[in-house]
Design a protein around this motif. Structure first.
Motif, short mmCIF file in Angstrom:
data_model
loop_
_atom_site.label_atom_id
_atom_site.label_comp_id
_atom_site.label_asym_id
_atom_site.label_seq_id
_atom_site.Cartn_x
_atom_site.Cartn_y
_atom_site.Cartn_z
N LYS A 1 -1.43 -5.05 -13.23
CA LYS A 1 -2.50 -5.86 -13.79
C LYS A 1 -2.01 -5.69 -15.22
O LYS A 1 -1.46 -7.18 -15.96
CB LYS A 1 -3.58 -6.38 -13.45
CG LYS A 1 -4.31 -5.77 -12.18
CD LYS A 1 -6.00 -5.63 -12.13
CE LYS A 1 -5.68 -6.14 -10.63
NZ LYS A 1 -7.16 -5.46 -9.90
N GLU B 1 -2.28 -0.30 -9.58
CA GLU B 1 -2.79 -1.16 -9.46
C GLU B 1 -3.06 -1.85 -10.97
O GLU B 1 -2.82 -2.74 -11.29
CB GLU B 1 -4.19 -1.61 -8.20
CG GLU B 1 -3.38 -0.47 -6.66
CD GLU B 1 -4.43 -1.15 -6.00
OE1 GLU B 1 -5.78 -0.93 -6.38
OE2 GLU B 1 -4.80 -0.65 -4.54
N CYS B 2 -4.11 -0.84 -11.44
CA CYS B 2 -4.88 -1.07 -13.00
C CYS B 2 -3.45 -1.65 -13.80
O CYS B 2 -3.22 -2.83 -14.88
CB CYS B 2 -5.01 -0.53 -13.58
SG CYS B 2 -6.34 -0.59 -14.82
N ASN C 1 -2.23 8.33 -7.29
CA ASN C 1 -3.69 7.70 -8.15
C ASN C 1 -3.12 6.28 -7.40
O ASN C 1 -2.54 5.47 -8.63
CB ASN C 1 -3.60 8.20 -9.50
CG ASN C 1 -3.86 9.35 -9.65
OD1 ASN C 1 -5.40 9.73 -9.73
ND2 ASN C 1 -3.02 10.17 -9.85
N PRO C 2 -3.52 5.87 -6.40
CA PRO C 2 -3.07 4.21 -6.23
C PRO C 2 -3.93 3.60 -6.86
O PRO C 2 -3.51 2.07 -7.99
CB PRO C 2 -3.68 3.75 -5.10
CG PRO C 2 -4.00 5.06 -4.69
CD PRO C 2 -3.95 6.65 -5.47
N GLY C 3 -5.04 3.72 -7.55
CA GLY C 3 -5.96 2.44 -8.81
C GLY C 3 -5.31 2.15 -9.72
O GLY C 3 -5.50 1.78 -10.28
N GLU C 4 -5.10 3.56 -10.30
CA GLU C 4 -4.31 3.93 -11.42
C GLU C 4 -3.23 3.11 -11.43
O GLU C 4 -2.63 2.20 -12.93
CB GLU C 4 -4.21 5.03 -11.92
CG GLU C 4 -2.78 5.17 -12.82
CD GLU C 4 -2.85 6.09 -13.94
OE1 GLU C 4 -2.60 6.76 -15.34
OE2 GLU C 4 -2.16 7.12 -12.69
N GLU D 1 0.69 -1.51 -0.37
CA GLU D 1 0.08 -0.30 0.06
C GLU D 1 0.66 1.31 0.16
O GLU D 1 0.38 2.25 -0.46
CB GLU D 1 -0.79 -0.24 1.29
CG GLU D 1 -1.91 -1.08 0.82
CD GLU D 1 -3.02 -0.80 2.29
OE1 GLU D 1 -2.91 -0.04 3.32
OE2 GLU D 1 -4.15 -2.08 2.39
#
Length: 376
Positions: free
Chosen positions: A345, A341-342, A336-339, A193
């Motif tokens: 992947k 993570e994407c 932008n942690p969601g970016e 995180e």
């Protein structure tokens, strides 16, 4: 049974970077021999896997006319002794001395694998010393690649540049997707995180080490929670980065330096974002390993660096030689942690699609076998 001799300047690459290919050659019925400087762990691995090792003293980075002439003589003598049907040379010295030696020794199939262009083609300041090294490297490459049976590059930019410079003659030129990555060994690991950045590279200026340290200082000034790790050994290359500057960055809390690490999976798993601000690569093995483990990548818009990255999808590209844009990219992925993570992947998906070592090895086998059939 056909005999193939593989010549490298970095012995450990035989078990790591080239190991899968060596085993595939053996499985295809070749009697495989390896020529390289001595490394005890590598010799043990080769012996255990039925590959015959022959010691070949070689200074990987040094320019030494007498030593290089002796290297060329030793290569020619050993190839005449072994009488192989094919030779595969990897990296600059094995190529520029090994291919002509193989021609003189009567080896019918002479394969050159250009894994990167190094200092001779990447000094951004174009010093007098660099101009001399570049001129000599171009002459040596032209003399060797024009008598090679095939030349294989690890990105389109390198192949196109060599063609534009007239270094290939009529030699068929191929492009492989780097050296590949073992997806079973480099498995996806959860992203931490906290913002943890990692760079894995030898301590060279043209790896962008100065830019990494500069960007780390800029980021920590406004995001003090960010952590920056560096893994890599020193290097005798003329573009070597001063260890004193790394030590100063450790002392002031900018980075954590781990030195060389035998198994990098642990440090990659402990990171959130992988960074390589290099000036030029073949195709970076460390980038592929980070992608395989599901890490977003920040690297430069430079030959060999941009090839594995889909900008905005699996990572970000920044200009070569500038710390502020690199810092901006780092802050973007912190905020932008969601970016991030994407992107991680998507990195794994690209590694599976294009850089699976089984696919890359199969392509290399096709190149070698195609010339085999052509000379029968």
């Amino acid at each position: 049974m056909d005999r193939i001799v593989v010549v490298v300047s970095e012995p450990r690459s035989l078990a790591t970077t080239r190991g899968h290919l060596l085993l595939a050659l053996r499985a295809a019925g070749y009697e495989v021999h390896a020529l390289a400087p001595v490394d005890a762990m590598t010799v043990r691995w080769l012996t255990e896997n039925g590959i015959r090792f022959h010691p070949l003293p070689m200074e990987r980075a040094a320019i030494a006319p007498f030593g290089d002439a002796l290297l060329a003589f030793r290569l020619c003598r050993k190839l005449r002794e072994l009488k192989p049907q094919a030779v595969l040379t990897c990296a600059i010295k094995p190529i520029v001395y090994g291919i002509p030696a193989a021609l003189i020794a009567g080896v019918p199939r002479r394969h050159a694998l250009v894994t990167g262009l190094g200092y001779a083609f990447t000094d951004r300041h174009k010093s007098l010393r660099w101009r001399m090294v570049n001129a000599v490297a171009r002459l040596l490459y032209a003399a060797s690649l024009r008598v090679a049976t095939t030349a294989t590059f690890q990105n389109d930019d390198d192949r196109n540049d060599f063609g534009r410079l007239g270094l290939l003659g009529r030699t068929p030129a191929n492009v492989a997707n780097g050296s590949g990555v073992d997806l079973d060994r480099f498995k996806v690991a959860p992203l931490p995180e906290k913002p943890r950045f990692l760079m894995i590279a030898r301590l060279l200026r043209d790896k962008g080490l100065g830019e990494y340290l500069g960007a780390a200082r800029l980021v920590k000034a406004i995001r003090p929670e960010a952590r920056f790790d560096l893994v890599g050994d020193t290097d005798p290359n003329p573009a070597g980065f001063p260890v004193s500057e790394v030590e100063a960055a450790v002392a002031d809390g900018t980075i954590r330096y781990h030195g060389p690490v035998e198994d990098v999976r642990g440090v990659i798993a402990d990171s959130r974002i992988f960074v390589l601000p290099s000036y030029r690569e073949g195709t970076s093995r460390s980038v592929l390993e980070a992608m395989a483990m599901g890490r977003p990548v920040i690297t430069t818009d430079a030959p060999g660096c941009r090839a594995p990255i889909v900008p905005g999808v699996s990572g970000l590209l920044v200009p070569v030689g500038a710390a502020p844009p690199l810092a901006e990219a780092m802050i973007r992925l912190i905020d932008n942690p969601g970016e991030a993570e994407c992107m991680g992947k998507n990195s794994r998906s690209i590694a599976e699609e294009r850089y699976d070592i089984r696919k890359v090895t199969a392509h290399m086998m096709e190149i070698i076998e195609a010339r085999h059939r052509a000379t029968e």
